[in-house]
Design an enzyme around this catalytic site. Structure first.
Site, PDB file in Angstrom:
ATOM      1  N   PHE A 192       0.866  -1.182   0.000  1.00 49.73           N
ATOM      2  CA  PHE A 192       0.000   0.000   0.000  1.00 49.73           C
ATOM      3  C   PHE A 192       0.895   1.221   0.000  1.00 49.73           C
ATOM      4  CE2 PHE A 192      -4.667   0.498   1.255  1.00 49.73           C
ATOM      5  CZ  PHE A 192      -5.100  -0.505   0.420  1.00 49.73           C
ATOM      6  N   GLN A 227      -8.121  14.359   3.655  1.00 47.17           N
ATOM      7  CA  GLN A 227      -7.467  13.517   2.642  1.00 47.17           C
ATOM      8  C   GLN A 227      -8.305  13.410   1.373  1.00 47.17           C
ATOM      9  OE1 GLN A 227      -6.723   8.963   3.070  1.00 47.17           O
ATOM     10  NE2 GLN A 227      -4.757   9.988   3.178  1.00 47.17           N
ATOM     11  N   HIS A 267      -8.502  11.149  -1.893  1.00 45.95           N
ATOM     12  CA  HIS A 267      -8.011   9.875  -2.443  1.00 45.95           C
ATOM     13  C   HIS A 267      -7.773  10.059  -3.933  1.00 45.95           C
ATOM     14  CE1 HIS A 267      -7.720   5.660  -3.476  1.00 45.95           C
ATOM     15  NE2 HIS A 267      -7.772   5.332  -2.189  1.00 45.95           N
ATOM     16  N   LEU A 271     -15.088   4.889  -4.779  1.00 46.74           N
ATOM     17  CA  LEU A 271     -13.660   4.577  -4.659  1.00 46.74           C
ATOM     18  C   LEU A 271     -13.202   3.407  -5.528  1.00 46.74           C
ATOM     19  CD1 LEU A 271     -11.292   5.527  -2.740  1.00 46.74           C
ATOM     20  CD2 LEU A 271     -11.677   3.378  -1.566  1.00 46.74           C
ATOM     21  N   GLU A 313      -6.916   1.727  -3.286  1.00 44.91           N
ATOM     22  CA  GLU A 313      -5.462   1.809  -3.463  1.00 44.91           C
ATOM     23  C   GLU A 313      -4.878   0.413  -3.714  1.00 44.91           C
ATOM     24  OE1 GLU A 313      -3.620   4.642  -0.841  1.00 44.91           O
ATOM     25  OE2 GLU A 313      -2.017   3.231  -0.412  1.00 44.91           O
ATOM     26  N   ARG A 368      -1.006   9.195  -0.415  1.00 44.19           N
ATOM     27  CA  ARG A 368      -2.157   9.715  -1.158  1.00 44.19           C
ATOM     28  C   ARG A 368      -2.085  11.203  -1.444  1.00 44.19           C
ATOM     29  NH1 ARG A 368      -6.709   6.159   2.014  1.00 44.19           N
ATOM     30  NH2 ARG A 368      -6.102   4.233   0.969  1.00 44.19           N
ATOM     31  N   HIS A 378     -11.846  11.890   0.892  1.00 45.73           N
ATOM     32  CA  HIS A 378     -11.933  10.486   1.300  1.00 45.73           C
ATOM     33  C   HIS A 378     -11.934  10.300   2.808  1.00 45.73           C
ATOM     34  CE1 HIS A 378     -11.452   6.200   0.957  1.00 45.73           C
ATOM     35  NE2 HIS A 378     -10.310   6.207   1.591  1.00 45.73           N
ATOM     36  N   ARG A 408      -3.006  10.475   6.237  1.00 44.21           N
ATOM     37  CA  ARG A 408      -3.134   9.089   6.680  1.00 44.21           C
ATOM     38  C   ARG A 408      -2.639   8.135   5.609  1.00 44.21           C
ATOM     39  NH1 ARG A 408      -6.946   4.904   5.686  1.00 44.21           N
ATOM     40  NH2 ARG A 408      -8.410   6.239   4.577  1.00 44.21           N
TER      41      ARG A 408
HETATM   42  C1  LIG Z   1     -15.085   3.790   0.153  1.00 45.62           C
HETATM   43  C2  LIG Z   1     -14.112   3.738   1.298  1.00 45.62           C
HETATM   44  C3  LIG Z   1     -13.119   2.780   1.307  1.00 45.62           C
HETATM   45  C4  LIG Z   1     -12.204   2.730   2.375  1.00 45.62           C
HETATM   46  N1  LIG Z   1     -11.228   1.769   2.362  1.00 45.62           N
HETATM   47  C5  LIG Z   1     -10.383   1.691   3.428  1.00 45.62           C
HETATM   48  C6  LIG Z   1      -9.415   0.648   3.494  1.00 45.62           C
HETATM   49  O1  LIG Z   1      -9.323  -0.220   2.631  1.00 45.62           O
HETATM   50  N2  LIG Z   1      -8.582   0.621   4.566  1.00 45.62           N
HETATM   51  C7  LIG Z   1      -8.660   1.540   5.563  1.00 45.62           C
HETATM   52  O2  LIG Z   1      -7.885   1.448   6.521  1.00 45.62           O
HETATM   53  N3  LIG Z   1      -9.590   2.524   5.523  1.00 45.62           N
HETATM   54  C8  LIG Z   1     -10.449   2.609   4.495  1.00 45.62           C
HETATM   55  N4  LIG Z   1     -11.393   3.606   4.469  1.00 45.62           N
HETATM   56  C9  LIG Z   1     -11.567   4.457   5.645  1.00 45.62           C
HETATM   57  C10 LIG Z   1     -12.310   3.665   6.705  1.00 45.62           C
HETATM   58  O3  LIG Z   1     -13.179   2.751   6.106  1.00 45.62           O
HETATM   59  C11 LIG Z   1     -13.120   4.562   7.629  1.00 45.62           C
HETATM   60  O4  LIG Z   1     -12.322   5.605   8.113  1.00 45.62           O
HETATM   61  C12 LIG Z   1     -13.630   3.748   8.808  1.00 45.62           C
HETATM   62  O5  LIG Z   1     -14.293   2.565   8.387  1.00 45.62           O
HETATM   63  C13 LIG Z   1     -14.563   4.575   9.660  1.00 45.62           C
HETATM   64  O6  LIG Z   1     -15.139   3.744  10.635  1.00 45.62           O
HETATM   65  P1  LIG Z   1     -15.940   4.359  11.819  1.00 45.62           P
HETATM   66  O7  LIG Z   1     -16.358   3.234  12.677  1.00 45.62           O
HETATM   67  O8  LIG Z   1     -15.150   5.446  12.421  1.00 45.62           O
HETATM   68  O9  LIG Z   1     -17.205   5.043  11.124  1.00 45.62           O
HETATM   69  P2  LIG Z   1     -18.339   4.465  10.143  1.00 45.62           P
HETATM   70  O10 LIG Z   1     -18.087   3.100   9.684  1.00 45.62           O
HETATM   71  O11 LIG Z   1     -18.560   5.523   9.133  1.00 45.62           O
HETATM   72  O12 LIG Z   1     -19.602   4.396  11.103  1.00 45.62           O
HETATM   73  C14 LIG Z   1     -20.206   5.550  11.631  1.00 45.62           C
HETATM   74  C15 LIG Z   1     -21.405   5.151  12.447  1.00 45.62           C
HETATM   75  O13 LIG Z   1     -21.921   6.294  13.098  1.00 45.62           O
HETATM   76  C16 LIG Z   1     -23.319   6.276  13.026  1.00 45.62           C
HETATM   77  N5  LIG Z   1     -23.779   7.662  13.160  1.00 45.62           N
HETATM   78  C17 LIG Z   1     -23.376   8.754  12.471  1.00 45.62           C
HETATM   79  N6  LIG Z   1     -24.036   9.830  12.911  1.00 45.62           N
HETATM   80  C18 LIG Z   1     -24.841   9.429  13.894  1.00 45.62           C
HETATM   81  C19 LIG Z   1     -25.780  10.073  14.734  1.00 45.62           C
HETATM   82  N7  LIG Z   1     -26.029  11.365  14.662  1.00 45.62           N
HETATM   83  N8  LIG Z   1     -26.462   9.318  15.639  1.00 45.62           N
HETATM   84  C20 LIG Z   1     -26.253   7.989  15.728  1.00 45.62           C
HETATM   85  N9  LIG Z   1     -25.377   7.333  14.966  1.00 45.62           N
HETATM   86  C21 LIG Z   1     -24.688   8.049  14.062  1.00 45.62           C
HETATM   87  C22 LIG Z   1     -23.646   5.608  11.709  1.00 45.62           C
HETATM   88  O14 LIG Z   1     -24.914   5.001  11.779  1.00 45.62           O
HETATM   89  C23 LIG Z   1     -22.537   4.557  11.635  1.00 45.62           C
HETATM   90  O15 LIG Z   1     -22.975   3.364  12.262  1.00 45.62           O
HETATM   91  C24 LIG Z   1     -12.313   3.664   3.425  1.00 45.62           C
HETATM   92  C25 LIG Z   1     -13.323   4.614   3.414  1.00 45.62           C
HETATM   93  C26 LIG Z   1     -14.202   4.664   2.352  1.00 45.62           C
HETATM   94  C27 LIG Z   1     -15.250   5.744   2.368  1.00 45.62           C
END
Ligand SMILES: Cc1cc2nc3c(=O)[nH]c(=O)nc-3n(C[C@H](O)[C@H](O)[C@H](O)COP(=O)(O)OP(=O)(O)OC[C@H]3O[C@@H](n4cnc5c(N)ncnc54)[C@H](O)[C@@H]3O)c2cc1C
Length: 567
Positions: free
Chosen positions: A118, A231, A233, A243, A246, A277, A344, A379
């Site tokens: 990566f 960031q 992407h 997306l 990567e 990135r 991203h 990141r």
């Molecule tokens: C398309 C894509 C591909 C990616 N690929 C990678 C990868 O391969 N490797 C890597 O390391 N990172 C990757 N990332 C980044 C990574 O996936 C995210 O940073 C990470 O998954 C975020 O996880 P999280 O648990 O913080 O939030 P999320 O998974 O976004 O979850 C947020 C949660 O908060 C809840 N929520 C939001 N607002 C409220 C509210 N007001 N009240 C109640 N609940 C709420 C939602 O319901 C959800 O359950 C990628 C991101 C994207 C967008």
């Protein structure tokens, strides 16, 4: 009034991992989530998750220390080095734990977890499950949450925190299914609410990634840290900005300009397409700006995977092939895919320490919404899923310990007061017949952020953006909500969200205007170099009704002196 010892807001990777840990410690734990947990944006993560497992023949001497160095260098030396070391030292244990819980990682010939190269990493270190890594981890963590009997409040929006500054007393939330507003008494709350991509026009993030709930923490008095570091992407498909992982470049994909040239040669001769990135996104933008791009989508380049061959694409990158076929009608086995940079990830977020604790006792944050800081100014790919499981575990443990054996100190008056204020705000929105329309305000905010606080920045445009955001904030006071019903009133939810999004957008713009240097994702045309003498410090934005008040805190250094980033 509903009551739990620990409430985790968000059912993504960070939220579920935190909830599992706090429940394992015996705390009565609930998750409150806008969406069913498995629909969280984490499920869209494709490429993988980093850990120095040293499983591949070419990475036998990899180590958590080398992973930490790559992370700090990738971060353009703004990461807190002690936190980066925690991230990478905890990484192998968290990955093996996921493996034992059932994540179907892709394998090497001899059955170990396979690792792919990566960007910005000295070794192939990214563990993956084809190109659906986030989805598998999310489902596996959800199984653990179900097994532990964690109560999940699905389709609820957290709208206010009830803290008196000394202790946490709970939160106020809107039940989307009924429209009712309820109070939740809780001694500890963990914010795990994900990213804020939808503040931008071009983003790879899901509709749910509004950043609204960062605004909830911010308004409750918790500073947001390093928000100017956003960031972009390099490879999102033109049109939708979905997306292309990567991992596609990790598996050997090329980036080509309209001359058919692998232009990364000019910008990062050694790492080529696998430079970090921020560097690859800027390089693409320069190619487009200088006329060497393709016209689609306002300017793009080509991601060419054809030479990888059908078999490898079908085995390692089936998900992105399907996405390009569905959204562009292009099969990457036969044709290159037009791609452009898109927002991203936010490196900044709710200011926490290495255990996820914020300045409010009993309030924690983990995952993309938090800023520990492990990502600094940029990141590395694969470090975010890692942050979710490492910092999710740590925040869950801290919250679980915080409430353990303690008589609850909840003051109902504080909670009732917060509920009354939040209810009044919602009722006022429901009654409003203001002339401003949600879509117009939101669109103008997102376009402004993409155009003026984007990949390249300069003073005049950023100040104009700040003025636009302030004007939008004034216009927001006159926004009308057309739908007046209570059940699943998405017009109401989106309007509420916009208020928080404007606050968060303003914190990004204010931090960016103030920081007179270029570092990682913050690249200024008027201050082109990194300025360690004046700017080796974290920005903290404090909420005021007139906009962010900025203060600064030092960066923690353990082993590594800042150096020029060469790839
Ligand atoms: C398309 C894509 C591909 C990616 N690929 C990678 C990868 O391969 N490797 C890597 O390391 N990172 C990757 N990332 C980044 C990574 O996936 C995210 O940073 C990470 O998954 C975020 O996880 P999280 O648990 O913080 O939030 P999320 O998974 O976004 O979850 C947020 C949660 O908060 C809840 N929520 C939001 N607002 C409220 C509210 N007001 N009240 C109640 N609940 C709420 C939602 O319901 C959800 O359950 C990628 C991101 C994207 C967008």
């Amino acid at each position: 009034m509903l009551k739990h010892q620990v409430i985790v807001i968000g059912g993504g990777l960070a939220g579920l991992r935190a909830a599992v840990e706090s429940a394992r410690l015996g705390a009565d734990t609930a998750v409150l989530s806008l969406l069913y947990p498995v629909r969280s944006h984490s499920g869209a993560a494709q490429g993988g998750v980093n850990a120095a497992l040293a499983n591949m023949p070419e990475c036998k001497d990899d180590s958590p220390a080398k992973h930490a160095y790559d992370t700090v260098k990738g971060a353009d030396f703004l990461a807190d080095q002690d936190c980066a070391e925690i991230l990478t030292t905890d990484a192998p244990a968290r990955i093996y734990e996921l493996e034992h819980w059932g994540v179907p990682f892709s394998r090497t010939e001899d059955g170990r977890i396979s690792q792919r190269p990566f960007g910005g990493a000295g070794y192939p270190r990214t563990c993956y499950a084809a190109d659906k890594t986030g989805l598998y981890i999310l489902h596996t963590l959800n199984e653990q949450a179900v097994k532990l009997g964690i109560k999940v409040y699905n389709e609820w929006a957290a709208i206010a925190l009830a803290s008196d500054g000394a202790l946490n007393h709970g939160l106020v939330a809107l039940n989307l299914q009924t429209g009712e507003i309820a109070s939740f008494a809780a001694d500890a709350v963990v914010f795990a609410v994900g990213g804020a991509g939808r503040i931008y026009k071009r983003t790879s993030n899901a509709m749910q990634s509004t950043g609204y709930c960062l605004g909830v923490a911010y308004k409750a008095g918790i500073p947001l840290k390093d928000m100017e570091f956003v960031q972009f992407h390099p490879t999102t498909i033109v049109g939708t900005n979905i997306l292309m992982t990567e991992g596609a470049r990790g598996e050997g994909g090329y980036l080509l300009n309209n001359q058919g040239e692998r232009f990364m040669q000019r910008y990062a001769a050694k790492a080529m397409e696998l430079a970090p990135r921020d560097i690859v996104s800027r390089s693409i933008q320069i190619e487009v700006n200088e006329g060497r791009g393709f016209p689609e989508g306002g300017g793009c380049v080509h991601l060419d995977l054809r030479h990888l061959g059908r078999e490898k694409i079908l085995e390692r990158l089936p998900g992105i092939r399907e996405l390009a076929i569905s959204f562009l009608g292009i099969d990457c086995i036969e044709k290159p895919v037009p791609v452009q940079p898109g927002q991203h990830f936010i490196m900044g977020g709710i200011d926490t320490d290495k255990d996820g604790a914020t300045i409010l006792p009993g309030v924690y944050a983990a995952g993309e919404c938090a800023c520990v800081s492990v990502h600094g100014a940029n990141r590395l790919g694969g470090n975010s899923l890692l942050e979710c499981v490492v910092m999710g575990q740590r925040a869950g443990a801290a919250a679980g310990k915080f409430v353990k054996g303690k008589a609850s100190a909840i003051k109902e008056a504080v909670l009732n007061d917060a509920a009354k204020k939040a209810t009044a705000e919602v009722e006022a929105l429901l009654k409003s017949s203001g002339k401003e329309r949600l879509v117009n305000l939101r669109d103008e905010m997102a376009q402004t952020m993409t155009d003026q606080i984007g990949i390249f920045r300069e003073d005049k445009a950023m100040r104009e953006a700040l003025a636009t955001l302030h004007a939008l904030r004034v216009r927001y006071r006159n926004v009308g909500v057309d739908a007046k019903h209570r059940k699943f009133n998405l017009d109401l939810l989106r309007t509420l969200e916009l208020g928080g999004m404007l606050d968060v957008a303003e914190s990004i713009a204010a931090g960016a205007v103030a920081r007179q240097e270029s570092r990682g994702g913050h690249s200024r045309l008027d201050f082109k170099t990194r300025d360690d003498a004046n700017w080796m410090k974290h920005t903290r934005a404090h909420y005021t009704p007139d906009g962010a008040r900025l203060t600064y805190t030092p960066v923690t250094k353990t082993k590594w002196e800042p150096e020029e980033r060469k790839y």
